[in-house]
Motif scaffolding. Structure first.
Motif, short mmCIF file in Angstrom:
data_model
loop_
_atom_site.label_atom_id
_atom_site.label_comp_id
_atom_site.label_asym_id
_atom_site.label_seq_id
_atom_site.Cartn_x
_atom_site.Cartn_y
_atom_site.Cartn_z
N LEU A 50 0.86 -1.13 0.07
CA LEU A 50 0.08 -0.04 -0.08
C LEU A 50 0.97 1.09 -0.08
CD1 LEU A 50 -3.05 0.90 0.09
CD2 LEU A 50 -2.70 0.72 2.62
N TYR A 51 0.62 2.27 -0.69
CA TYR A 51 1.41 3.27 -1.15
C TYR A 51 0.79 4.67 -1.32
CZ TYR A 51 5.29 6.26 -3.18
OH TYR A 51 6.20 7.33 -3.24
N VAL A 52 0.94 5.55 -0.70
CA VAL A 52 0.40 6.86 -0.91
C VAL A 52 1.40 7.84 -1.61
CG1 VAL A 52 -0.77 8.76 -0.06
CG2 VAL A 52 -1.21 6.63 1.18
N ASP A 53 1.05 8.33 -2.89
CA ASP A 53 1.88 9.21 -3.58
C ASP A 53 1.91 10.70 -3.17
OD1 ASP A 53 0.08 10.43 -5.15
OD2 ASP A 53 0.20 8.98 -6.71
N ALA A 54 2.82 11.52 -3.62
CA ALA A 54 2.66 12.84 -3.30
C ALA A 54 1.49 13.86 -3.51
CB ALA A 54 4.05 13.54 -4.08
N GLN A 55 0.72 13.08 -4.64
CA GLN A 55 -0.42 13.85 -4.90
C GLN A 55 -1.87 13.21 -4.07
OE1 GLN A 55 1.64 12.43 -7.34
NE2 GLN A 55 2.59 14.52 -7.43
N GLY A 56 -1.51 12.25 -3.24
CA GLY A 56 -2.59 11.88 -2.42
C GLY A 56 -3.25 10.68 -2.99
N ALA A 57 -2.82 10.17 -4.19
CA ALA A 57 -3.43 9.01 -4.54
C ALA A 57 -2.91 7.62 -3.73
CB ALA A 57 -3.13 8.73 -5.99
N LEU A 58 -3.89 6.68 -3.68
CA LEU A 58 -3.46 5.63 -2.78
C LEU A 58 -3.48 4.41 -3.73
CD1 LEU A 58 -3.46 4.32 0.12
CD2 LEU A 58 -5.88 4.19 -0.06
N HIS A 59 -2.49 3.73 -3.87
CA HIS A 59 -1.95 2.69 -4.71
C HIS A 59 -1.64 1.35 -3.85
CE1 HIS A 59 -0.50 5.37 -7.92
NE2 HIS A 59 -0.32 6.16 -6.98
#
Length: 401
Positions: A213-222
């Motif tokens: 689970l990863y949250v990117d700098a734009q706030g998207a949740l992968h």
């Protein structure tokens, strides 16, 4: 008595790359009188580095959660802190216990235990304990799932949303079909204490591989995981949410490996994102063998052809991180011979081009399950399990790239 051990480890470099890795002192963080495993790394709300692990008393198969904090980017660490409410942990490095620090001062430790359910003797249960005051006091551990129909939960991951709420995914036995595999669930913290609002986000997931689970700098949740496709193919897939986990895109294979296997590989994916796009690493025995890497420049719509990182069938457990200059660092473990196991490392530019590749532990040492975090300028801290004779310990090593 707790002992700290410092050992000098020379860094081995493959002949085809310049000698750019320079390892420092290997520090043993765990108690050398107990077995320790399940190294994990994160940062607290002040930005200090945190390494956690599980220690087992002699003759006991389960363990207790510990962590140590570094205020100087991994050069030194505090005394180990014990989380007395995180006990009975199954020390399984794929079902990795984790610690998460929320901006409101709450700290969450999540871990796996035995389920002891007659419906499946191999089943597990995910528990978590919370500290409302930054780790000073801990509340009793509670189950992540309270539904009595859910008797098997494991292979979880946690992340922090831009809102400051915590989010978790995990594999669960509850499903509404007869197909092979587990169901991927998600839950998050909110107005009420703890995790709630659980729901399914994917089905037919490989039952025994780590999720990411990863949250990117734009706030998207992968989310990334090993899916079961057409009942037999176990390939890695990616899905993304741009609304805080309320909805996700359909799962898309990051690589058409077409690995047909009736079994569980026990090694999951890793992913990060930089200005060049998403980057993935994983283990497969389809279309090649060992650890591979690919990237997606368009947030998961298309993926590049996979690149072999290590073609040994024993190469597993990759972990990626983004460097402060936008570059990448990748670690994995592989068997060096019949007795040793070493930690490999690859330094990549931001576009995925390989800068250097080598090993940070010697081939005669048994080291496995590495995790890493960027520290300072141009360095990473790597934590891993090392076995010396009959004793297992958690070590850290600072590596200059």
């Amino acid at each position: 008595m707790r002992k700290s051990v410092f050992i000098w480890i020379p860094v081995l470099i493959s002949a085809c790359h310049p000698a750019v890795f320079s390892g420092g002192m290997e520090q043993v963080l765990s108690d050398t009188l107990r077995d320790a495993s399940c190294a994990y790394m994160t940062r607290d709300t002040s930005g200090a580095l945190v390494v956690s692990w599980v220690e087992q008393d002699e003759g006991v198969e389960t363990g207790t959660f510990y962590y140590a904090v570094s205020a100087d980017e991994g050069k030194s660490f505090s005394a180990a802190k014990k989380v007395a409410t995180a006990t009975g942990i199954q020390p399984h490095a794929e079902n990795l216990p984790k610690i998460l620090f929320r901006p409101n001062g709450e700290v969450i430790v999540m871990f796996g235990t035995e389920s002891n359910d007659p419906r499946n003797k191999y089943a597990g249960k995910v528990l978590y304990t919370r500290s409302p005051d930054g780790g000073q006091h801990w509340l009793p551990a509670v189950p992540l799932v309270t539904d009595t129909a859910g008797y098997d939960q494991r292979y979880f991951d946690m992340a922090l949303l831009p809102s400051g709420e915590a989010v978790a995914i995990w594999l669960d036995n509850r499903k509404h079909h007869q197909q092979e595999g587990s169901t991927l669930y998600i839950a998050a913290t909110g107005r009420e204490p703890g995790f709630g609002q659980e729901r399914q986000i994917a089905q037919t997931v490989c039952q025994c591989c780590r999720t990411a689970l990863y949250v990117d700098a734009q706030g998207a949740l992968h989310a990334a995981f090993r899916d079961i496709i057409n009942d037999t193919i176990r390939d890695m897939v990616h899905m993304v949410s741009t609304d805080g986990g309320q909805t996700f895109s359909p799962p898309v294979r990051i690589s058409p490996d077409n690995w047909a296997i009736r079994g569980c590989p026990h090694t999951g994916p890793t992913m990060v994102k930089n200005a060049e796009g998403l980057h993935f690493a994983w283990f497969t025995m389809g279309g090649g063998q060992g650890v591979f890497y690919c990237q997606s420049p368009d947030n998961g719509i298309t993926y590049t052809k996979k690149e072999s990182i290590s073609a040994l069938p024993t190469a597993k457990h990759p972990q990626l991180t983004t460097l402060r200059n936008g570059g990448l660092a990748l670690v994995w473990d592989e068997a060096a011979d019949t007795s040793g196991n070493r930690i490999g490392m690859q330094h990549k530019a931001g576009n995925g081009e390989t800068v250097a590749k080598g090993f940070i532990t010697p081939p005669e040492v048994f080291a496995s399950f590495p995790v890493l975090e960027p520290v300072g300028e141009g360095s990473v801290l790597v934590a891993y399990k090392k076995r010396v004779k009959e004793r297992e310990m958690v070590c850290v090593q600072r590596v200059a790239l």
